[in-house]
Scaffold this motif. Structure first.
Motif, mmCIF file in Angstrom:
data_model
loop_
_atom_site.group_PDB
_atom_site.id
_atom_site.type_symbol
_atom_site.label_atom_id
_atom_site.label_comp_id
_atom_site.label_asym_id
_atom_site.label_seq_id
_atom_site.Cartn_x
_atom_site.Cartn_y
_atom_site.Cartn_z
ATOM 1 N N GLY A 1 17.505 5.824 11.320
ATOM 2 C CA GLY A 1 16.154 5.254 11.171
ATOM 3 C C GLY A 1 15.983 4.076 12.096
ATOM 4 O O GLY A 1 15.029 3.978 12.874
ATOM 5 N N ARG A 2 16.964 3.157 12.028
ATOM 6 C CA ARG A 2 16.894 1.964 12.877
ATOM 7 C C ARG A 2 16.977 2.349 14.359
ATOM 8 O O ARG A 2 16.233 1.814 15.192
ATOM 9 N N ALA A 3 17.863 3.298 14.688
ATOM 10 C CA ALA A 3 18.029 3.697 16.087
ATOM 11 C C ALA A 3 16.726 4.279 16.637
ATOM 12 O O ALA A 3 16.332 3.990 17.770
ATOM 13 N N ALA A 4 16.032 5.062 15.819
ATOM 14 C CA ALA A 4 14.763 5.658 16.261
ATOM 15 C C ALA A 4 13.742 4.561 16.539
ATOM 16 O O ALA A 4 13.003 4.615 17.532
ATOM 17 N N SER B 1 29.091 4.095 15.796
ATOM 18 C CA SER B 1 28.215 5.086 15.157
ATOM 19 C C SER B 1 26.772 4.895 15.621
ATOM 20 O O SER B 1 26.044 5.857 15.848
ATOM 21 N N TYR B 2 26.378 3.635 15.774
ATOM 22 C CA TYR B 2 25.003 3.350 16.179
ATOM 23 C C TYR B 2 24.747 3.868 17.599
ATOM 24 O O TYR B 2 23.714 4.494 17.861
ATOM 25 N N ASN B 3 25.717 3.622 18.486
ATOM 26 C CA ASN B 3 25.555 4.091 19.870
ATOM 27 C C ASN B 3 25.482 5.613 19.917
ATOM 28 O O ASN B 3 24.674 6.184 20.654
ATOM 29 N N LYS B 4 26.314 6.264 19.096
ATOM 30 C CA LYS B 4 26.305 7.729 19.070
ATOM 31 C C LYS B 4 24.935 8.228 18.586
ATOM 32 O O LYS B 4 24.356 9.160 19.147
#
Ligand code: ATP
Length: 668
Positions: free
Chosen positions: A523-526, A601-604
């Protein structure tokens, strides 16, 4: 006929009739009528005047007969009888009842002070012959009624309050409530033959192994000889452990219902009072009562309230001493009766790890029954039990409902059945349908839909991209639970949510944990990918990610640098807040590794979303258009979901990854 009827009236009827008409009232009224005119025969109203008026209208006419100064405060003026005809005096000299002239006083005024009054009187009577001077008498009058009341009212008030308090304290403000005289008495509720549990094993769905264990108790209570004949000893106590709502209390009630014996039910917290020694005395009293009613069952719910390990957190828990003495008393009482005496103590708790080992040793609570969240078959059976009283239509499929509710407890399922009935009633339906059940499941999981919540178009867009991010990453990563529904309608505390359907498996693999971290961070990454900055809406996600990442590193030994170590304490004896089971250096390493794990995980996640940006935009567009999208919509955009290589365990019922509003941040 009528005459006959009246003749036939019973003497009781006559006396009732007489009672209804009380002649004393008539006597009282006559007495008052006779007395009042006599009492007020010569009474006339006393007119309040000022000194100026007195001087101008009364003294100047030489109408004053005499003056009485009462209590050095008020002058009461008596007018000569011959002035009765004067129009100025007529009103005050005519008695209320009777004829003639009233005796007075006729006027009154406040004198201020005696000195001032005498000075003024001397002035106005200057030069009067002594015989014409107005006689002034000074009298002291006390209002005995008032004086008495001033004393009596506080006395009566004190007596009244005392009575009220002593009655409250004696009765405890209601039946069976605590009072100063029954503090030490057990507050256990007794359900016996007249008021016995109506629940039977038929009402308890699933829990087959547990039922077998407790059925033995029922058999013993019904026919103790068949056991004692062979020299067997029936366990004195049985402890039922399980997550909330798994039917612990229900099972015990069913035992009492089946055995048909008196059943004492008390909650562990009821032993603990603010007064020292009360808990222990309540335990004594409970067992005394139980021994009088053998065979019987004593049920202590939430036993962890008293049975927590002694000495634990003793440093900062002031209530420890009282709880410990209560627990000691419980241990003593359980030793105090023989195995086949007919008293069986059942206890329930969510936290067996917290209990004192002495409580669990053989001879006390020697049987332990572990209840777990119901599996698919058990959920189906529980739905069956709770649907019995409901009016349902043919669209209901128990297998389908059971498959939609992994991680739900019996209490959740009971709640869903009731919610579905309420929803169907609100929709004015004749029978509860499948859609009502599905809505009820959503409502139980995520809370009430709040369509009226005001959300600006800009915020709505952020929510749509946030949820679309969760949906895409969950769809593309194989080991994440399948997404079944995504919504941007605010519900409960969240502004949008994604529904997952966890599978029921018992083992968690490291890669599955890693993928779940990505799905939660999506969600945050989007948001970052589309808007270039992030919002506060990922609070819930970040909380979950942090907890899970620490669990992976500290508990499950998933981190290479930390190695195969676990700092988990299944005994519950350790207090991590005070003393950590690892060195400062390891602590720093754990923090560092957790940070790296989450960052990786966030970068992935960012990369997955970057590679699928078109799909992200399309799904967010769909969400903005429809507000709720389903698995089929996702399939249309993203294609079929990759086959699962490995099954994933059921997460408890937190199957939502929701975006949260800023104001719901009730914890940092
Ligand atoms: P807690 O630990 O919170 O006290 P509990 O385990 O004692 O919970 P119960 O009070 O026994 O839970 O269960 C709550 C309700 O859930 C019951 O009244 C019943 O309606 C329903 N329920 C739970 N388990 C079952 C089951 N196996 N069969 C039928 N109903 C169940």
């Amino acid at each position: 006929m009528e005459n006959n009827n009246s003749d036939n009236k019973s003497p009781q009827a006559d006396s009732r009739h007489q009672k209804r008409f009380n002649w004393y009232w008539v006597y009282l009224v006559i007495l008052l009528l006779l007395l009042i005119p006599n009492l007020f025969h010569s009474y006339s109203p006393v007119k309040e005047i000022t000194w100026q008026e007195f001087e101008k209208s009364i003294l100047s006419k030489k109408a004053v007969d005499h003056i009485e100064v009462v209590n050095n405060e008020t002058a009461q003026v008596y007018i000569k009888k011959e002035f009765a005809g004067d129009p100025y005096f007529k009103e005050v000299m005519t008695p209320i009842f009777g004829k003639g002239v009233s005796d007075g006083p006729h006027f009154r005024f406040e004198i201020g002070s005696v000195d001032a009054f005498e000075r003024k009187m001397d002035e106005v009577q200057k030069g009067f012959p002594a015989t014409e001077k107005i006689p002034v008498t000074y009298i002291r009058r006390s209002n005995w009624l008032m004086d008495m009341l001033v004393w009596l009212i506080p006395v009566f008030l004190i007596i009244f309050l005392w009575q009220l308090l002593s009655r409250r304290l004696l009765t405890g403000g209601g039946i069976g409530g605590p009072s100063i005289f029954n503090f030490g008495k057990s507050t256990a509720r007794l359900m016996n033959w007249e008021n016995k549990s109506t629940i039977t094993f038929d009402d308890v769905a699933g829990l087959e192994e547990a039922k077998v264990e407790v059925k033995e108790i029922v058999d013993f209570l019904k026919d103790p000889d068949s056991y004692t004949r062979l020299g067997a000893k029936i366990p004195k106590g049985m402890i039922i452990v399980g997550p909330p709502g798994t039917g612990k209390t229900l099972l015990v009630k069913a035992v009492a219902g089946e055995a048909g014996v008196p059943f004492f039910s008390i909650s562990g917290s009821e032993f603990v009072e603010m007064f020292v020694g009360v808990g222990a005395s309540r335990v004594r009293d409970l067992f005394r009562q139980a021994k009088e009613k053998v065979p019987c069952i004593v049920f202590i719910d939430e036993i962890d309230a008293v049975g927590r390990s002694r000495g634990r957190n003793a440093l900062y828990s002031g209530a420890n001493d009282e709880r410990e003495s209560t627990l000691n008393q419980l241990l003593t009482e359980m030793d105090g009766f023989s195995p086949n005496s007919g008293v069986i103590v059942l206890a329930a708790t969510n936290r067996a790890d917290m209990l004192d080992p002495a409580l669990l040793r053989p001879g006390r609570f020697d049987r332990h029954i572990y209840l777990e969240l119901p599996n698919l078959h058990e959920r189906k059976a529980i739905f069956g039990v709770h649907m019995r009283p409901l009016v349902i239509d043919s669209s209901i499929n128990l297998d389908f409902l059971a498959s939609q509710t992994p991680g739900f407890s019996g209490a959740d399922i009971a709640n869903i059945c009731n919610e579905a009935a309420l929803i169907a009633a609100r929709r004015k339906k004749d029978a509860i349908g499948r859609i009502d059940f599905l809505d009820a499941i959503d409502r139980v999981v995520a809370g009430l839909e709040k369509k009226s919540k005001i959300i600006s178009p800009g915020e709505k867009e952020i929510i749509a991209y946030h949820e679309a991010g969760h949906a895409i990453v969950s769809w593309l990563l194989e080991k994440v639970d399948p997404v079944v529904k995504v919504s941007i309608i605010p519900r409960g505390k969240s502004l949008g949510a994604a529904w997952y359907l966890p599978e029921e498996k018992q083992l968690h693999s490291q890669s599955a944990f890693n993928e779940r971290l990505c799905a939660t961070l999506a969600g945050r990454a989007a948001e970052e990918l589309i808007f270039g900055e992030v919002s506060s809406g990922a609070l819930d996600d970040l909380e979950k990610v942090t907890k899970e990442a620490y669990m992976m590193v500290m508990y499950y030994g998933f981190n290479k640098k930390i190695g195969n170590l676990s700092f988990y304490d299944s005994t519950g004896q350790q207090n991590m807040g005070i003393q950590k089971p690892y060195s400062e250096e390891t602590g720093r390493l754990i923090d560092e590794e957790v940070r790296q794990l989450v960052a990786g995980s966030y970068n992935k996640t960012l990369e997955i979303l970057r590679n699928n940006k078109d799909s992200l935009v399309r799904i967010a567009g769909l969400l903005l258009e429809k507000e709720v999208i389903y698995k089929e919509d996702l399939e249309a955009v993203l294609g079929k979901r990759p086959e699962k290589r490995e099954s994933e365990p059921a997460q408890d019922k937190k199957i939502i990854t929701g975006i949260v509003p800023f104001n719901s941040m009730d914890h940092p």
